[in-house]
Design an enzyme around this catalytic site. Sequence first.
Site, PDB file in Angstrom:
ATOM      1  N   HIS A  45       7.438   5.460   0.995  1.00 40.18           N
ATOM      2  CA  HIS A  45       8.071   4.256   0.417  1.00 40.18           C
ATOM      3  C   HIS A  45       8.795   4.600  -0.881  1.00 40.18           C
ATOM      4  CE1 HIS A  45       4.479   2.213   2.458  1.00 40.18           C
ATOM      5  NE2 HIS A  45       5.526   1.664   3.051  1.00 40.18           N
TER       6      HIS A  45
ATOM      7  N   TYR B  76       0.855  -1.188   0.000  1.00 33.61           N
ATOM      8  CA  TYR B  76       0.000   0.000   0.000  1.00 33.61           C
ATOM      9  C   TYR B  76       0.895   1.245   0.000  1.00 33.61           C
ATOM     10  CZ  TYR B  76      -4.577   1.900  -0.258  1.00 33.61           C
ATOM     11  OH  TYR B  76      -5.698   2.502  -0.728  1.00 33.61           O
TER      12      TYR B  76
ATOM     13  N   GLN C 183       4.361  -9.450  13.211  1.00 33.46           N
ATOM     14  CA  GLN C 183       4.584  -8.177  13.897  1.00 33.46           C
ATOM     15  C   GLN C 183       3.283  -7.500  14.328  1.00 33.46           C
ATOM     16  OE1 GLN C 183       6.575  -6.526  10.218  1.00 33.46           O
ATOM     17  NE2 GLN C 183       5.651  -4.628  10.924  1.00 33.46           N
TER      18      GLN C 183
ATOM     19  N   HIS D 290       3.145   4.536  -0.429  1.00 37.29           N
ATOM     20  CA  HIS D 290       2.916   5.986  -0.448  1.00 37.29           C
ATOM     21  C   HIS D 290       4.250   6.663  -0.736  1.00 37.29           C
ATOM     22  CE1 HIS D 290       4.730   5.912   3.486  1.00 37.29           C
ATOM     23  NE2 HIS D 290       3.804   5.084   3.924  1.00 37.29           N
TER      24      HIS D 290
END
Length: 281
Positions: free
Chosen positions: A37, A32, A61, A34
């Site tokens: 990243h 996902y 995690q 953005h």
Amino acid sequence: MKIVHTIAEIREFVRQARLAGCTVGLVPTMGYLHEGHLELMRRARERCGIVVASVFVNPTQFGPNEDLARYPRDLERDARLAAEVGVDVIFNPPVEEMYPPGYCTYVDVERITENMCGASRPGHFRGVATVVTKLFNIVRPDAAFFGQKDAQQALVIRRMAADLNMDLEIVTVPTVREPDGLAMSSRNVYLDPEQRRAALVLAGSLDRAVEAVRAGERDVLQIRRLVEELIRAEPLARIDYVEIYSYPGLEPVERLQGQALLALAVKFGQTRLIDNVILEG
Ligand code: PAF
């Protein structure tokens, strides 16, 4: 750009690149994507011969009551964005590829995982350290890229790489923000318009803390109180933690001397956001 789903395929891709004389950069993500990243990927592109991005929502995690099931996923969109910034290959394994039946080995980084997100999300950094170690062993990168928005995570990974003699460079890249200051996060999509507006209190309160330090404030308790009061004045915000530790050692401090990490985690409805700033004492 290629997308591969198995460890054998990514190993073969990297092997061929190395035979051709390329260095290897790795950008681990949970997808996902953005702008934060994409900035990591651009940095990797500048420095390395090939860029591998992993897209894997790592179940180990997440705590039992966290957002694993609803974590946003869109591989097609991720692939388009990653290709635009020059990623060569996406490694997108299914959960069973990373954690096959019988899996029972984990990596625990001690001490620096005991406060902040480590305290409020028990087991979180064990999951992060484990999956990142696995990704390092699978891809064997020369450099791996992480965002400063997850400041504690970046320190944990740096410590782990040093302690376990991992032969790669850990590169930390500054936080990317929306034009109004909100730190980019895949979880921002959970916010409704009111919460999105309220979330500006995070960057706003960090800025006020920086101003107070510039004006001469050195008392850590006073700085924390200032930030907490600003956040409490926002009715939609619920503080998880506001903490200040020495940076990069993450030791408790009473007065600012040298660098310190001011980090916070705040909930807006079910959505927990984090942000931080380095204070220069
Ligand atoms: O920062 C993240 O997105 C994750 O914690 C990471 C480093 C990709 C490990 O799953």
